[in-house]
Design a protein around this motif. Structure first.
Motif, PDB file in Angstrom:
ATOM      1  N   VAL A  80     -40.346 -46.287   0.815  1.00  2.57           N
ATOM      2  CA  VAL A  80     -39.717 -46.022  -1.012  1.00  2.57           C
ATOM      3  C   VAL A  80     -41.279 -45.938  -1.305  1.00  2.57           C
ATOM      4  O   VAL A  80     -41.974 -46.538  -0.582  1.00  2.57           O
ATOM      5  CB  VAL A  80     -39.597 -47.392  -2.003  1.00  2.57           C
ATOM      6  N   ALA A  81     -42.192 -44.251  -0.945  1.00  6.24           N
ATOM      7  CA  ALA A  81     -43.644 -44.419  -1.930  1.00  6.24           C
ATOM      8  C   ALA A  81     -43.517 -44.912  -3.602  1.00  6.24           C
ATOM      9  O   ALA A  81     -42.829 -43.934  -4.216  1.00  6.24           O
ATOM     10  CB  ALA A  81     -43.657 -43.083  -1.128  1.00  6.24           C
ATOM     11  N   ASP A  82     -44.334 -45.204  -4.014  1.00  4.46           N
ATOM     12  CA  ASP A  82     -45.053 -46.116  -4.906  1.00  4.46           C
ATOM     13  C   ASP A  82     -45.833 -44.715  -5.583  1.00  4.46           C
ATOM     14  O   ASP A  82     -47.485 -44.908  -5.223  1.00  4.46           O
ATOM     15  CB  ASP A  82     -45.017 -47.308  -4.632  1.00  4.46           C
ATOM     16  N   ASN A  83     -45.013 -44.193  -6.845  1.00  7.92           N
ATOM     17  CA  ASN A  83     -46.786 -43.509  -7.288  1.00  7.92           C
ATOM     18  C   ASN A  83     -47.167 -44.031  -8.650  1.00  7.92           C
ATOM     19  O   ASN A  83     -47.287 -43.640  -9.435  1.00  7.92           O
ATOM     20  CB  ASN A  83     -45.822 -42.457  -7.700  1.00  7.92           C
ATOM     21  N   GLY A  84     -47.926 -45.223  -8.163  1.00  6.07           N
ATOM     22  CA  GLY A  84     -48.680 -45.807  -8.928  1.00  6.07           C
ATOM     23  C   GLY A  84     -48.439 -46.483  -9.818  1.00  6.07           C
ATOM     24  O   GLY A  84     -48.377 -46.648 -11.396  1.00  6.07           O
ATOM     25  N   SER A  85     -46.566 -47.078  -9.960  1.00  5.87           N
ATOM     26  CA  SER A  85     -45.990 -47.635 -10.983  1.00  5.87           C
ATOM     27  C   SER A  85     -46.980 -49.041 -11.375  1.00  5.87           C
ATOM     28  O   SER A  85     -47.488 -49.660 -11.222  1.00  5.87           O
ATOM     29  CB  SER A  85     -44.896 -48.563  -9.826  1.00  5.87           C
ATOM     30  N   THR A  86     -47.019 -48.753 -12.690  1.00  2.00           N
ATOM     31  CA  THR A  86     -46.744 -49.907 -13.762  1.00  2.00           C
ATOM     32  C   THR A  86     -45.795 -51.229 -14.033  1.00  2.00           C
ATOM     33  O   THR A  86     -46.880 -51.874 -14.765  1.00  2.00           O
ATOM     34  CB  THR A  86     -47.693 -49.206 -15.489  1.00  2.00           C
ATOM     35  N   ASP A  87     -44.479 -50.346 -13.507  1.00  2.00           N
ATOM     36  CA  ASP A  87     -43.768 -51.817 -14.016  1.00  2.00           C
ATOM     37  C   ASP A  87     -43.288 -52.622 -13.118  1.00  2.00           C
ATOM     38  O   ASP A  87     -44.738 -53.232 -12.150  1.00  2.00           O
ATOM     39  CB  ASP A  87     -42.615 -50.777 -13.967  1.00  2.00           C
ATOM     40  N   GLU A  88     -42.336 -53.140 -12.598  1.00  2.00           N
ATOM     41  CA  GLU A  88     -42.476 -53.770 -11.398  1.00  2.00           C
ATOM     42  C   GLU A  88     -41.893 -53.935 -10.377  1.00  2.00           C
ATOM     43  O   GLU A  88     -41.317 -54.382  -9.392  1.00  2.00           O
ATOM     44  CB  GLU A  88     -41.215 -55.512 -12.235  1.00  2.00           C
ATOM     45  N   SER A  89     -41.893 -52.860  -9.992  1.00  2.00           N
ATOM     46  CA  SER A  89     -41.304 -51.850  -8.916  1.00  2.00           C
ATOM     47  C   SER A  89     -41.803 -52.609  -7.704  1.00  2.00           C
ATOM     48  O   SER A  89     -41.028 -52.979  -7.245  1.00  2.00           O
ATOM     49  CB  SER A  89     -41.636 -50.347  -9.342  1.00  2.00           C
ATOM     50  N   ALA A 114     -47.391 -47.512  -1.149  1.00  2.00           N
ATOM     51  CA  ALA A 114     -47.912 -48.339  -2.944  1.00  2.00           C
ATOM     52  C   ALA A 114     -49.308 -46.627  -2.638  1.00  2.00           C
ATOM     53  O   ALA A 114     -50.279 -46.967  -2.370  1.00  2.00           O
ATOM     54  CB  ALA A 114     -48.543 -49.437  -3.012  1.00  2.00           C
ATOM     55  N   PHE A 115     -49.482 -45.762  -3.366  1.00  5.83           N
ATOM     56  CA  PHE A 115     -50.796 -45.430  -3.834  1.00  5.83           C
ATOM     57  C   PHE A 115     -50.828 -45.415  -5.098  1.00  5.83           C
ATOM     58  O   PHE A 115     -50.364 -46.007  -6.579  1.00  5.83           O
ATOM     59  CB  PHE A 115     -50.444 -43.220  -4.236  1.00  5.83           C
ATOM     60  N   ASP A 116     -51.929 -45.630  -5.115  1.00  5.86           N
ATOM     61  CA  ASP A 116     -53.072 -45.125  -6.130  1.00  5.86           C
ATOM     62  C   ASP A 116     -52.989 -44.953  -8.068  1.00  5.86           C
ATOM     63  O   ASP A 116     -52.950 -45.342  -8.908  1.00  5.86           O
ATOM     64  CB  ASP A 116     -54.546 -45.532  -6.322  1.00  5.86           C
ATOM     65  N   ASN A 117     -52.131 -43.855  -8.209  1.00 10.16           N
ATOM     66  CA  ASN A 117     -52.253 -43.316  -9.043  1.00 10.16           C
ATOM     67  C   ASN A 117     -51.062 -42.324  -9.147  1.00 10.16           C
ATOM     68  O   ASN A 117     -50.233 -42.260  -7.832  1.00 10.16           O
ATOM     69  CB  ASN A 117     -52.559 -41.744  -9.304  1.00 10.16           C
ATOM     70  N   ASN A 118     -50.565 -41.804  -9.553  1.00 10.85           N
ATOM     71  CA  ASN A 118     -49.363 -40.538 -10.108  1.00 10.85           C
ATOM     72  C   ASN A 118     -49.514 -39.669  -9.867  1.00 10.85           C
ATOM     73  O   ASN A 118     -50.199 -38.620 -10.666  1.00 10.85           O
ATOM     74  CB  ASN A 118     -48.318 -40.683 -11.186  1.00 10.85           C
ATOM     75  N   TYR A 119     -49.116 -39.153  -8.597  1.00 13.55           N
ATOM     76  CA  TYR A 119     -49.374 -38.034  -8.151  1.00 13.55           C
ATOM     77  C   TYR A 119     -48.321 -36.584  -8.420  1.00 13.55           C
ATOM     78  O   TYR A 119     -48.617 -35.467  -7.802  1.00 13.55           O
ATOM     79  CB  TYR A 119     -49.786 -37.453  -6.574  1.00 13.55           C
ATOM     80  N   GLY A 120     -47.229 -37.055  -9.064  1.00 18.13           N
ATOM     81  CA  GLY A 120     -46.044 -36.164  -8.695  1.00 18.13           C
ATOM     82  C   GLY A 120     -45.581 -36.188  -8.047  1.00 18.13           C
ATOM     83  O   GLY A 120     -45.558 -37.113  -7.055  1.00 18.13           O
ATOM     84  N   PHE A 121     -44.225 -35.069  -8.493  1.00 17.98           N
ATOM     85  CA  PHE A 121     -43.365 -35.384  -7.241  1.00 17.98           C
ATOM     86  C   PHE A 121     -44.076 -34.647  -6.095  1.00 17.98           C
ATOM     87  O   PHE A 121     -43.798 -34.720  -4.798  1.00 17.98           O
ATOM     88  CB  PHE A 121     -42.016 -34.403  -7.917  1.00 17.98           C
ATOM     89  N   ALA A 122     -44.264 -33.215  -6.159  1.00 18.03           N
ATOM     90  CA  ALA A 122     -45.391 -32.542  -4.848  1.00 18.03           C
ATOM     91  C   ALA A 122     -46.200 -32.977  -4.776  1.00 18.03           C
ATOM     92  O   ALA A 122     -46.797 -33.420  -3.286  1.00 18.03           O
ATOM     93  CB  ALA A 122     -46.095 -31.195  -5.513  1.00 18.03           C
ATOM     94  N   GLY A 123     -47.618 -33.409  -5.142  1.00 17.90           N
ATOM     95  CA  GLY A 123     -48.411 -34.420  -4.279  1.00 17.90           C
ATOM     96  C   GLY A 123     -48.071 -35.974  -3.289  1.00 17.90           C
ATOM     97  O   GLY A 123     -48.573 -36.167  -2.852  1.00 17.90           O
ATOM     98  N   GLY A 124     -47.063 -36.470  -4.528  1.00 16.79           N
ATOM     99  CA  GLY A 124     -46.747 -37.727  -4.305  1.00 16.79           C
ATOM    100  C   GLY A 124     -45.968 -37.623  -2.122  1.00 16.79           C
ATOM    101  O   GLY A 124     -46.161 -38.189  -1.646  1.00 16.79           O
ATOM    102  N   TYR A 125     -45.455 -36.408  -2.478  1.00 18.23           N
ATOM    103  CA  TYR A 125     -44.448 -36.470  -0.943  1.00 18.23           C
ATOM    104  C   TYR A 125     -45.371 -35.927  -0.251  1.00 18.23           C
ATOM    105  O   TYR A 125     -45.534 -36.260   1.036  1.00 18.23           O
ATOM    106  CB  TYR A 125     -43.355 -35.897  -1.081  1.00 18.23           C
ATOM    107  N   ASN A 126     -46.111 -34.962  -0.493  1.00 20.54           N
ATOM    108  CA  ASN A 126     -47.117 -34.647   0.259  1.00 20.54           C
ATOM    109  C   ASN A 126     -48.266 -35.589   1.017  1.00 20.54           C
ATOM    110  O   ASN A 126     -48.483 -35.671   2.318  1.00 20.54           O
ATOM    111  CB  ASN A 126     -48.150 -33.444  -0.166  1.00 20.54           C
ATOM    112  N   SER A 155     -50.155 -27.875  -7.679  1.00 15.84           N
ATOM    113  CA  SER A 155     -49.832 -27.339  -8.784  1.00 15.84           C
ATOM    114  C   SER A 155     -48.980 -27.252 -10.289  1.00 15.84           C
ATOM    115  O   SER A 155     -48.734 -26.624 -10.730  1.00 15.84           O
ATOM    116  CB  SER A 155     -51.049 -26.287  -8.353  1.00 15.84           C
ATOM    117  N   PHE A 156     -47.650 -27.317  -9.394  1.00 11.60           N
ATOM    118  CA  PHE A 156     -46.718 -27.559 -10.125  1.00 11.60           C
ATOM    119  C   PHE A 156     -46.037 -28.774 -10.278  1.00 11.60           C
ATOM    120  O   PHE A 156     -45.855 -28.757 -12.192  1.00 11.60           O
ATOM    121  CB  PHE A 156     -45.752 -27.030  -9.021  1.00 11.60           C
ATOM    122  N   PHE A 157     -46.773 -30.233 -10.019  1.00 11.12           N
ATOM    123  CA  PHE A 157     -46.873 -31.684 -10.402  1.00 11.12           C
ATOM    124  C   PHE A 157     -44.866 -32.041 -10.229  1.00 11.12           C
ATOM    125  O   PHE A 157     -44.690 -32.700  -9.842  1.00 11.12           O
ATOM    126  CB  PHE A 157     -47.084 -31.830 -12.010  1.00 11.12           C
TER     127      PHE A 157
END
Length: 340
Positions: free
Chosen positions: A35-44, A59-71, A188-190
């Protein structure tokens, strides 16, 4: 050998609902669940640690979107194959091995995907991918099992593997090295249509894309943005135009682009006359966004030129799916003459 990667952003409810099924149906001898977490602020992150300790977490520090997160994930992992799996997908028993079999038996296949069924109606194909994706010569995507809003019941009519132009990003197996070589998903698609863009680039580079009929998953769909959200309209229209400019394999791409602008205008007027002004405005903003980046997008096109064939792939429908659907009333894939 395989990493099954789920990208999560504030999706603790979806993790609790779908992750147990992913774990139960993913053989540990051939795959790890990540599981790659895109900077969640809930209890994930707490839920993953306490309730799913067998799952690997990035765990990532920000929400990089679908594309950025998977990259970012695919640059960090060192697996031969990676499955990009939406957080709202429930795999059926035995879903993973058929995908692996296709990749191992066909060295020229860069990506494959299972049949995508609707988790709300298990006998219906799911909108975003169904049983393999195609596109018409004006850039409109459609699938075996779904054309526009016409969703077919699964009666076994598409129980055969098929080479397609694209497959759904809801459950997409890729060769990690090819994914990274081609630059991964376009950040750039996000979100929305980035998997179609990636698969099209793979096809233009000479790789094959296969829809696997022996594998099945059930997708909730709309968990990120619903069709009623103008933001989704904006992303779909913007990304579709950008994808068309980048990947269209013909000298006529400028003509096709102009034709699409006109047809998008018709869609905008339809929204306006249906009292959906926010969606009309979303299309206008999408066009502005494309023109604001037109030099960058054309530069992307030129950078892809060395790998692009001058011939349209056979998977591109040589007619207008809009005309066939609305005027000729062809609402199922099997009614399209090119694919009979």
């Amino acid at each position: 050998m395989i990493a099954v990667v789920i990208l999560n952003w504030n999706g603790v409810a979806l993790l609790r609902r779908y992750l147990p099924q992913v774990i139960a149906t993913t053989p540990t001898d051939i795959a790890d669940v990540v599981v790659a977490d895109n900077g969640s602020t809930d209890e994930s992150l707490a839920v993953l640690s306490n309730e799913f300790p067998q799952v690997k977490v990035l765990a990532f520090d920000n929400n990089y979107g679908f594309a950025g997160g998977y990259n970012r994930v695919l640059k960090q992992l060192n697996y031969e194959y990676v499955v990009l799996l939406n957080s709202d997908v429930a795999p059926a028993e035995g879903w993973l091995q058929p995908l692996l079999n296709i990749m191992q038996a066909n060295e020229n296949v860069a990506a494959c995907a299972p049949i995508i069924m609707d988790d709300k109606q298990h006998d219906k194909f799911e909108y975003a991918g169904a049983a393999g994706g195609f596109i018409d010569y004006l850039g409109y995507p459609f699938c075996r099992g779904r054309i526009f809003d016409s969703i077919e019941t699964n009666n076994g009519q598409y129980n055969a593997d098929i080479e397609s132009l694209w497959v759904s990003g809801a459950a997409l197996m890729v060769r990690r090295n090819i994914y990274n070589q081609l630059g991964g998903l376009d950040e750039s698609f996000f979100a929305h249509m980035e998997e179609i863009d990636l698969c099209w680039r793979m096809r233009n580079a000479g790789w094959r894309i296969v829809a696997c009929s022996k594998s099945m998953v059930f997708h909730l769909g709309g968990a990120t943005l619903s069709a009623a959200n103008p933001r989704k309209t904006y992303l779909n229209f913007r990304n579709n135009l950008a994808m068309l400019i980048k990947n269209y394999n013909s000298r006529n791409w400028v003509f096709v682009f102009i034709a699409r602008l006109l047809l998008d205008g018709v869609a905008g007027l339809k929204f306006l006359t249906s009292a959906q002004a926010a969606h009309c405005w979303a299309i206008v903003r999408a066009h502005w966004a494309v023109f604001a980046r037109i030099r960058t997008i054309i530069h992307q096109r030129h950078s892809l030129e060395p790998m692009r064939s001058r011939e349209l792939p056979l998977e591109i429908y040589q007619h207008s799916i809009v005309v066939d659907y609305y005027l000729h009333k062809k609402h199922t894939f099997s009614e399209l003459a090119q694919y009979k």
